[in-house]
Design an enzyme around this catalytic site. Structure first.
Site, PDB file in Angstrom:
ATOM      1  N   ASP A  76      19.078   4.778  14.378  1.00  0.00           N
ATOM      2  CA  ASP A  76      19.228   3.458  15.030  1.00  0.00           C
ATOM      3  C   ASP A  76      19.762   3.661  16.443  1.00  0.00           C
ATOM      4  O   ASP A  76      20.150   4.759  16.809  1.00  0.00           O
ATOM      5  CB  ASP A  76      20.242   2.611  14.241  1.00  0.00           C
ATOM      6  CG  ASP A  76      21.565   3.348  14.070  1.00  0.00           C
ATOM      7  OD1 ASP A  76      21.715   4.064  13.059  1.00  0.00           O
ATOM      8  OD2 ASP A  76      22.440   3.257  14.958  1.00  0.00           O
ATOM      9  N   ASP A  84      22.510   2.167  17.578  1.00  0.00           N
ATOM     10  CA  ASP A  84      23.896   1.709  17.539  1.00  0.00           C
ATOM     11  C   ASP A  84      23.984   0.281  18.095  1.00  0.00           C
ATOM     12  O   ASP A  84      23.188  -0.575  17.680  1.00  0.00           O
ATOM     13  CB  ASP A  84      24.815   2.696  18.269  1.00  0.00           C
ATOM     14  CG  ASP A  84      26.263   2.546  17.843  1.00  0.00           C
ATOM     15  OD1 ASP A  84      26.510   2.348  16.638  1.00  0.00           O
ATOM     16  OD2 ASP A  84      27.157   2.594  18.710  1.00  0.00           O
TER      17      ASP A  84
END
Ligand SMILES: CSC[C@H]1O[C@H](OP(=O)(O)O)[C@H](O)[C@@H]1O
Ligand SMILES: Nc1ncnc2[nH]cnc12
Length: 342
Positions: A234, A236
């Site tokens: 991802d 973040d």
């Protein structure tokens, strides 16, 4: 008199610690499981000993699931000392650990693989993070938090493994491999705020997880070569206009990437095993604590010295203390008849 070995023969030289999404090595044949009990408690999971048949004969690997096979151990509660101690006592010399990380850089895309070379420790001092918290004081070198030789050694082998992986989601866009990156290790379990995420970027952080401290520190204290293979899951929380990371997003990438992590493990194992067995590249960890131990043994209790023998027998060659009340919690669970495929 000393600790009984966890395996009487054929102990693996390589340990693998699986992180989120990597709970077993079911692409290898599991030949036994060991329920170790160390002076620092029990590891996160039974240690599975798995076999890989190579042209030069079978080689074995020891596997621990960091959060437990049911993922019921939070990052702050991982019994990292027991995990590292058990692998060391088993005879492991090098650990390849896996971790799911958030990306703090645009070019490190979800699905990419990273072998970092630096750490910024943002854990909050609530995790037991040293084997030297009794009367024996030790200061391990940690300027290079990962084993440089091991990390550099595995990079080309990981590259080949990525290229030979048959099941890429998008064959025209295979994961990129990044090296020489800085990992931020945060406390969790909550993810970062946007402000924190941006602060870590300004620190020079490239990726972020909640797991590699104290694992990397303890591996160093136990004189184990330790390298980390990260899967980016991802972006973040730093990307404005995009929703911050959620577990749903992490797990989506992890589920599709677990088989790549397993393929990487199987693909690099033979080369790493050979390098460790022949001591051709992995020479820095062993002996690294020799000048790091401060306290004269005469000032340390026999039970503490015996505890440290479990991980560093060369420096603590003591017999078990035998007077009343002394107890060191270790058991031999070597069950050579256990053979299962999990
Ligand atoms: C499931 S998202 C956060 C969780 O994932 C990573 O675990 P691991 O390093 O064991 O793969 C991260 O460090 C957090 O513990
Ligand atoms: N964004 C993130 N922060 C911390 N740990 C993670 N593991 C996976 N993604 C993460």
């Amino acid at each position: 008199m000393g600790y009984p070995p966890l395996m009487r023969e054929g102990a693996p030289l390589i340990g693998v610690i699986g992180g989120s999404g990597l709970y077993k090595l079911d692409n290898l044949h599991v030949i036994k499981t060991i329920s170790a009990s160390t002076p620092w408690g029990s590891p996160s999971s039974p240690i599975t000993i798995a076999k890989l048949d190579t042209a030069k004969g079978p080689i074995t690997v020891a596997f621990i699931s960091r959060h437990g096979p049911a993922h019921n151990i939070a990052p702050s509660n991982v019994p990292a000392r027991a995990n590292i101690a058990a692998l060391k006592h088993l005879g492991v010399k090098a650990i390849v650990a896996f971790s799911a990380v958030g990306s703090l850089r645009e070019e490190v895309r979800p699905g990419d693989i990273i072998v970092p070379d630096q750490i910024i420790d943002r854990t909050k001092g609530i995790r037991p993070s040293t084997f030297f918290d009794g009367a024996m004081v030790g200061h391990a070198m940690f300027g290079e938090p990962f084993d440089k030789q091991l990390s550099e050694f595995i990079v080309p082998h990981i590259e080949s493994a990525i290229n030979s992986f048959p099941d890429h989601i998008n064959p025209s866009d295979v994961p990129r491999l990044h090296k020489e990156r800085t990992l931020v290790v945060m406390e969790g379990p909550q993810f970062s705020t946007r402000a924190e995420s941006n602060m870590y970027r300004s620190f020079g952080g490239d990726i972020i997880n909640m797991s590699s401290i104290p694992e990397a520190k303890l591996a160093r204290e136990a004189e184990l070569s330790y390298a980390l293979v990260c899967t980016s899951t991802d972006y973040d929380a730093w990307r404005m206009g995009e929703a911050p990371v959620t577990v749903e997003e992490v797990m989506k990438t992890l589920t599709t990437n677990a088989s790549l992590s397993k393929h990487i493990t199987a693909s690099i194992l033979e080369a790493v095993h050979e390098a460790v067995a022949s001591q051709s590249v992995l020479t820095t960890a062993e002996g690294s604590m020799k000048y790091s131990l401060m306290t004269n043994h005469s000032h340390v209790s026999p039970s503490e010295l015996y505890k440290l023998k479990y991980i560093l027998p060369a420096y603590f060659p003591y017999d078990a203390p035998r007077w009343k009340g002394e107890h060191v919690n270790t058991e031999d669970h070597d069950d050579s008849t256990a053979s299962e495929k999990v």
